[in-house]
Design an enzyme around this catalytic site. Structure first.
Site, PDB file in Angstrom:
ATOM      1  N   GLY A  12       0.781  -1.235   0.000  1.00  0.00           N
ATOM      2  CA  GLY A  12       0.000   0.000   0.000  1.00  0.00           C
ATOM      3  C   GLY A  12       0.810   1.280   0.000  1.00  0.00           C
ATOM      4  CG  MET A  90      -1.285  -7.804  -6.751  1.00  0.00           C
ATOM      5  SD  MET A  90      -0.683  -7.085  -8.327  1.00  0.00           S
ATOM      6  CE  MET A  90       0.951  -6.535  -7.847  1.00  0.00           C
ATOM      7  CG  ASN A 107      -3.904  -0.482 -12.470  1.00  0.00           C
ATOM      8  OD1 ASN A 107      -3.705  -0.738 -11.283  1.00  0.00           O
ATOM      9  ND2 ASN A 107      -3.273  -1.114 -13.442  1.00  0.00           N
ATOM     10  CG  HIS A 109       1.464  -1.917 -15.167  1.00  0.00           C
ATOM     11  ND1 HIS A 109       1.216  -3.147 -14.592  1.00  0.00           N
ATOM     12  CD2 HIS A 109       2.429  -2.129 -16.093  1.00  0.00           C
ATOM     13  CE1 HIS A 109       1.983  -4.061 -15.161  1.00  0.00           C
ATOM     14  NE2 HIS A 109       2.735  -3.469 -16.072  1.00  0.00           N
TER      15      HIS A 109
HETATM   16  C1  GAR Z   1       3.481  -1.141  -7.375  1.00  0.00           C
HETATM   17  O1  GAR Z   1       4.764  -1.123  -7.956  1.00  0.00           O
HETATM   18  C2  GAR Z   1       2.421  -1.181  -8.459  1.00  0.00           C
HETATM   19  O2  GAR Z   1       2.749  -0.408  -9.581  1.00  0.00           O
HETATM   20  C3  GAR Z   1       2.411  -2.648  -8.790  1.00  0.00           C
HETATM   21  O3  GAR Z   1       2.530  -3.300  -7.564  1.00  0.00           O
HETATM   22  C4  GAR Z   1       3.233  -2.463  -6.636  1.00  0.00           C
HETATM   23  C5  GAR Z   1       2.362  -2.258  -5.433  1.00  0.00           C
HETATM   24  O4  GAR Z   1       3.059  -1.553  -4.431  1.00  0.00           O
HETATM   25  N1  GAR Z   1       1.201  -2.999  -9.465  1.00  0.00           N
HETATM   26  C6  GAR Z   1       1.125  -3.957 -10.374  1.00  0.00           C
HETATM   27  O5  GAR Z   1       2.071  -4.649 -10.719  1.00  0.00           O
HETATM   28  C7  GAR Z   1      -0.254  -4.149 -10.974  1.00  0.00           C
HETATM   29  N2  GAR Z   1      -0.213  -5.065 -12.082  1.00  0.00           N
HETATM   30  P1  GAR Z   1       2.276  -0.800  -3.260  1.00  0.00           P
HETATM   31  O6  GAR Z   1       1.292  -1.817  -2.660  1.00  0.00           O
HETATM   32  O7  GAR Z   1       3.342  -0.421  -2.281  1.00  0.00           O
HETATM   33  O8  GAR Z   1       1.580   0.374  -3.871  1.00  0.00           O
END
Ligand code: GAR
Length: 210
Positions: A12, A90, A107, A109
């Site tokens: 998060g 996810m 979103n 990415h």
């Molecule tokens: C982030 O790097 C986000 O961009 C990625 O997961 C991480 C979550 O970190 N998202 C994806 O790969 C979506 N396909 P966080 O929970 O610390 O924000």
């Protein structure tokens, strides 16, 4: 102010960056709800500590997507949410859910979409030998990691990078562009026109990107 929900599955840190931005009194959005599909998501504690309502919607196995989405839509409607920010969420959302919340889901990415959609993004970027990667905030469409782009930042790849060091470098920029994208949408300075995002003024001059 626009009423925003954040959907998370883990750490998060992007959610935390959005919460921080929304503390500004002139920020055009407020976070009214954080939903996690994982009961142990670290981000739930961060959200609760910031005084934000949290909800765990934890369904697994057969029929779980529908059950998750029905419960999520009910919670989002109850909270009178205008916009949903996916932040390290996810789960793939169905076309039905995306249709119910058409143009109301964005979103982040960790790549320069349309390059490297999906999982293991940084591993695949290193494998491909790209010299530049980055991050993207976009409107969500039923196809995964696809949809009109709101903001992007390019980040150089070092020849010493591992997937972890590259992820950490990109993440610092994610924390800048997600609040920027939210501000642009919530203020009406970014709008969808024919499946492209039109931004008033020059997005390259945004201080967050300097
Ligand atoms: C982030 O790097 C986000 O961009 C990625 O997961 C991480 C979550 O970190 N998202 C994806 O790969 C979506 N396909 P966080 O929970 O610390 O924000």
């Amino acid at each position: 102010r626009m009423r925003v929900a954040v959907l998370i599955s883990g750490r998060g840190s992007n959610m935390a960056a959005l919460i921080e931005a929304c503390r500004r009194s002139d920020f055009p959005a407020e976070i009214v709800l954080v939903i996690s599909n994982k009961p142990d998501a670290k981000g739930l504690e961060t959200a609760a500590a910031a005084g934000i309502a949290t909800k765990v919607i934890d369904f697994r196995g057969k029929g779980s997507r529908q059950a998750f989405e029905d419960a999520a839509t009910e919670a989002l409607e109850d909270a009178e949410v205008d916009l949903i920010c996916l932040a390290g969420f996810m789960r793939i959302l169905s076309a039905d859910f995306v249709g119910r919340w058409r143009d109301q889901v964005i979103n982040i990415h960790p790549s320069l979409l349309p390059a490297f959609p999906g999982l293991e993004t940084h591993e695949r970027a290193l494998q491909a030998g790209v010299r530049i990667t980055g991050c993207t905030v976009h409107f969500v469409r039923p196809e995964m990691d696809n949809g009109p782009i709101i903001a992007q930042v390019a980040v150089p790849v070092s020849n010493r990078d591992t997937a972890d060091t590259l992820a950490a470098r990109v993440l610092r920029y994610e924390h800048r562009i997600y609040p920027l994208a939210l501000e642009l949408i919530a203020s009406g300075r970014a709008r969808l026109v024919d499946e492209r995002v039109i931004v008033d003024g020059d997005i390259a001059e945004q201080p967050a990107l300097a």
